[in-house]
Design an enzyme around this catalytic site. Structure first.
Site, PDB file in Angstrom:
ATOM      1  N   ASP A   1      46.381  15.617 100.243  1.00 55.33           N
ATOM      2  CA  ASP A   1      45.947  16.245  98.981  1.00 55.33           C
ATOM      3  C   ASP A   1      44.456  16.566  99.063  1.00 55.33           C
ATOM      4  O   ASP A   1      43.651  15.698  99.390  1.00 55.33           O
ATOM      5  CB  ASP A   1      46.232  15.298  97.806  1.00 55.33           C
ATOM      6  CG  ASP A   1      46.292  16.033  96.473  1.00 55.33           C
ATOM      7  OD1 ASP A   1      45.378  16.839  96.204  1.00 55.33           O
ATOM      8  OD2 ASP A   1      47.244  15.810  95.711  1.00 55.33           O
TER       9      ASP A   1
ATOM     10  N   SER B   1      46.949  20.279  91.512  1.00 55.20           N
ATOM     11  CA  SER B   1      47.959  19.678  92.391  1.00 55.20           C
ATOM     12  C   SER B   1      49.381  19.878  91.865  1.00 55.20           C
ATOM     13  O   SER B   1      50.331  19.858  92.637  1.00 55.20           O
ATOM     14  CB  SER B   1      47.682  18.181  92.583  1.00 55.20           C
ATOM     15  OG  SER B   1      46.564  18.003  93.416  1.00 55.20           O
TER      16      SER B   1
ATOM     17  N   THR C   1      52.140  15.614  93.207  1.00 58.72           N
ATOM     18  CA  THR C   1      52.797  16.014  94.456  1.00 58.72           C
ATOM     19  C   THR C   1      54.184  15.387  94.607  1.00 58.72           C
ATOM     20  O   THR C   1      55.173  16.118  94.774  1.00 58.72           O
ATOM     21  CB  THR C   1      51.894  15.733  95.668  1.00 58.72           C
ATOM     22  OG1 THR C   1      50.601  16.283  95.400  1.00 58.72           O
ATOM     23  CG2 THR C   1      52.459  16.346  96.932  1.00 58.72           C
TER      24      THR C   1
ATOM     25  N   GLU D   1      52.597  11.627 101.164  1.00 60.78           N
ATOM     26  CA  GLU D   1      51.324  12.175 100.672  1.00 60.78           C
ATOM     27  C   GLU D   1      50.159  11.207 100.867  1.00 60.78           C
ATOM     28  O   GLU D   1      50.207  10.065 100.431  1.00 60.78           O
ATOM     29  CB  GLU D   1      51.416  12.508  99.171  1.00 60.78           C
ATOM     30  CG  GLU D   1      50.123  13.173  98.675  1.00 60.78           C
ATOM     31  CD  GLU D   1      50.007  13.282  97.159  1.00 60.78           C
ATOM     32  OE1 GLU D   1      50.610  12.471  96.444  1.00 60.78           O
ATOM     33  OE2 GLU D   1      49.285  14.187  96.700  1.00 60.78           O
TER      34      GLU D   1
ATOM     35  N   ASP E   1      41.860  13.828  98.113  1.00 66.23           N
ATOM     36  CA  ASP E   1      41.465  14.651  96.963  1.00 66.23           C
ATOM     37  C   ASP E   1      40.568  13.872  96.007  1.00 66.23           C
ATOM     38  O   ASP E   1      39.540  14.367  95.561  1.00 66.23           O
ATOM     39  CB  ASP E   1      42.726  15.134  96.237  1.00 66.23           C
ATOM     40  CG  ASP E   1      42.426  15.846  94.930  1.00 66.23           C
ATOM     41  OD1 ASP E   1      41.860  16.948  94.974  1.00 66.23           O
ATOM     42  OD2 ASP E   1      42.764  15.294  93.863  1.00 66.23           O
TER      43      ASP E   1
ATOM     44  N   HIS F   1      36.753  14.821  95.014  1.00 62.80           N
ATOM     45  CA  HIS F   1      36.270  15.084  93.646  1.00 62.80           C
ATOM     46  C   HIS F   1      34.949  14.364  93.394  1.00 62.80           C
ATOM     47  O   HIS F   1      34.095  14.853  92.666  1.00 62.80           O
ATOM     48  CB  HIS F   1      37.291  14.608  92.606  1.00 62.80           C
ATOM     49  CG  HIS F   1      38.393  15.589  92.346  1.00 62.80           C
ATOM     50  ND1 HIS F   1      38.191  16.758  91.646  1.00 62.80           N
ATOM     51  CD2 HIS F   1      39.698  15.571  92.684  1.00 62.80           C
ATOM     52  CE1 HIS F   1      39.340  17.424  91.567  1.00 62.80           C
ATOM     53  NE2 HIS F   1      40.272  16.727  92.197  1.00 62.80           N
TER      54      HIS F   1
ATOM     55  N   ASP G   1      47.613  20.654 100.068  1.00 60.90           N
ATOM     56  CA  ASP G   1      48.107  21.420  98.913  1.00 60.90           C
ATOM     57  C   ASP G   1      47.050  22.390  98.391  1.00 60.90           C
ATOM     58  O   ASP G   1      47.353  23.434  97.831  1.00 60.90           O
ATOM     59  CB  ASP G   1      48.621  20.497  97.806  1.00 60.90           C
ATOM     60  CG  ASP G   1      47.579  19.491  97.329  1.00 60.90           C
ATOM     61  OD1 ASP G   1      46.522  19.332  97.986  1.00 60.90           O
ATOM     62  OD2 ASP G   1      47.827  18.845  96.288  1.00 60.90           O
ATOM     63  N   HIS G   2      45.774  22.027  98.596  1.00 58.27           N
ATOM     64  CA  HIS G   2      44.635  22.874  98.203  1.00 58.27           C
ATOM     65  C   HIS G   2      43.387  22.216  98.747  1.00 58.27           C
ATOM     66  O   HIS G   2      43.450  21.097  99.279  1.00 58.27           O
ATOM     67  CB  HIS G   2      44.542  23.005  96.676  1.00 58.27           C
ATOM     68  CG  HIS G   2      44.398  21.672  96.007  1.00 58.27           C
ATOM     69  ND1 HIS G   2      43.219  20.960  95.990  1.00 58.27           N
ATOM     70  CD2 HIS G   2      45.307  20.880  95.379  1.00 58.27           C
ATOM     71  CE1 HIS G   2      43.397  19.823  95.373  1.00 58.27           C
ATOM     72  NE2 HIS G   2      44.671  19.728  95.000  1.00 58.27           N
TER      73      HIS G   2
HETATM   74 ZN   LIG Z   1      42.314  17.175  92.730  1.00 57.11          ZN
END
Ligand SMILES: [Zn+2]
Length: 477
Positions: free
Chosen positions: A57, A101, A154, A277, A282, A286, A324-325
């Site tokens: 993620d 997400s 996810t 995952e 992620d 952040h 995922d991004h």
């Molecule tokens: Zn995020």
């Protein structure tokens, strides 16, 4: 069918396989060697018995590069970058060029673009089937693993549907119960509790359905290989790698959860579908938290290594590794002070938990200074502290929750150690908390992996998997 796979199908049916057209690495080199060519073709026509999708993620190219540099040095290699096939993937959602997400997981799991904050539904709110549903319908065992809560975006996109990801966590837990998933491992125990389930103990209900249950590393180890397995190892997210020791957590690693899932799922004669995952890459991103991104990405990469080794001897498994991004536009900036960052041994969120409040509910200047000094070796001036105390409040003057105070701590550290990352003002104005629309990597190996080449859209992933596995229904069509 995508243009790329159409080319492949035509080439196959006419017996004409050209490496440059199909994008199959190695074929151009082995063209003169007909036995190798035949081998590759027969492998392409075979359907994988098992499919393992691994999602990092928020794991963009910058996160990969930071992890690679910090773990292995300038010339080192990650495990995932050594897989046979590589592609890039676009990630935009139905309503934004930057995805969250929920929409990203939905696109990967169902081949349907949806709006940010939606899960397992199309942009109009209609439920759509996931690749996990389709494999389950075809008689395969299915499993979900996440270091996030198992009801988060996810895993939820593969195993449930919710028009709004934030209001639906309790409902998602019930949907996971009803969807008869063979293995569910991760965080989020609180969502299964009687308090969240109107008095019903959802874990007990799983047990009644024949699930073995594990709540920590030892229980997971000793659970054997039951037919069905539920493991919930934290009330909320599982710990950041950096904080496992400080928090004296006895939770399993991603590697351990994955190894157990492979044992349980591979008991089935018909094969399985498993989604794994690495969620907290992620979360660390952040918080602009380079040490966290490093440790989380390496745990994920080591799990890729284990999975690929497991799959290698078998010749019946497809492994697809992707993000995922991307989160926070992280990059391996030349200015980054790697050695100083390596010295940081806890997450910014943990540091936030060490701040002390005065009688008015304000964090004390002393505690802010001492936390930055103790955990990040940073001396803050009174001015710096005043600015920080302002940054951790919303427009109404309310102090953010701990994880968001962590974001602000992380941003101070990132600035001091000259990290390449989106700054706090841009993050504060972003509806996704700092995600970007940057393309992300896809790595693949095993039966059918040659499909994963070139520039893909996130809605291609499940289609390509379904085609490789010769499923009767192609997701999103
Ligand atoms: Zn995020």
């Amino acid at each position: 069918m995508s243009v790329k796979t159409k080319t492949l199908a035509v080439a196959l049916s006419t017996g004409l396989v050209i490496g440059g057209l199909t994008g199959i690495p190695g074929l151009t080199h082995t063209f003169a060697d007909s036995s190798v060519k035949k081998d590759t073709v027969s492998q392409m026509q075979k359907a994988p018995k098992n499919v393992i999708v691994m999602v990092g993620d928020g794991m963009g190219l910058g996160q990969l590069e930071i992890a690679r540099l910090m773990e292995y040095g300038k010339e080192g290699k990650l495990q995932m970058e050594q897989l046979d096939n590589v592609a890039l993937m676009r990630t935009y959602s139905a309503d934004n060029y930057v995805t969250d997400s929920g929409a990203a997981g939905t696109a990967i799991a169902t081949s349907v673009k949806t709006n940010n904050e939606s899960i397992g539904v199309d942009a109009n709110g209609n439920e759509v089937d996931s690749i996990l549903d389709l494999f389950q319908a075809s008689g395969k065992k299915v499993g979900l693993i996440s270091t996030n809560t198992v009801v988060d975006a996810t895993p939820a996109a593969f195993g449930s549907s919710a028009p709004n990801r934030w209001s639906g966590s309790d409902e998602i837990a019930r949907q996971l119960y009803n969807s008869d998933i063979d293995v569910i491992l991760g965080g989020g125990a609180s969502y299964f509790s009687p308090e969240k389930q109107s008095g019903t103990d959802l874990v007990e209900k799983f047990r009644e359905e024949g699930y073995a249950f594990a709540s920590d590393k030892d229980e997971l180890e000793n659970v054997g290989t039951p037919d069905k397995l539920l493991g919930l190892f934290h009330p909320s997210y599982m710990n950041y790698k950096l904080d496992v020791e400080e928090n004296k957590s006895n939770e399993p690693t991603l590697n351990e959860m994955t190894a157990k899932a492979l044992d349980v799922l591979s008991k089935g004669k018909n094969g399985f579908f498993l989604m794994v995952e690495g969620a907290r890459i992620d979360h660390a991103a952040h918080a602009a938290d380079v040490p966290g991104v490093w440790k989380e990405t390496i745990e994920f990469d080591n799990t890729v290594k284990d999975v690929v080794e497991w799959a290698k001897g078998r010749k019946d498994t497809l492994v697809v590794v992707l993000a995922d991004h991307e989160t926070m536009g992280m990059s391996a900036a030349e200015t980054m002070e790697i050695e100083a960052l390596k010295e940081i041994e806890v997450s910014p969120e943990y540091m936030a938990g060490r701040l002390k409040k005065d009688d008015n509910g304000e964090f004390t200047t002393d505690s802010v200074k001492s936390v930055f000094k103790e955990y990040a070796n940073i001396d803050l001036s009174d001015e710096d502290v005043a600015q920080f105390l302002q940054n951790i409040k919303d427009n109404e003057g309310t102090v953010y929750p701990q994880h968001k105070v962590g974001w602000e701590i992380g941003s101070v550290i990132a600035k001091r150690y000259k990290v390449g990352v989106i700054d706090r003002e841009v993050r504060a104005e972003s509806s996704t908390g700092g995600h970007t629309g940057n393309m992300v990597p896809v790595f693949a190996t095993g039966v059918g992996s040659e499909r994963f080449e070139g520039v893909l859209d996130n809605t291609d992933v499940s289609k390509l998997i379904a085609e490789a596995a010769k499923l009767k229904t192609i997701p999103g069509e």
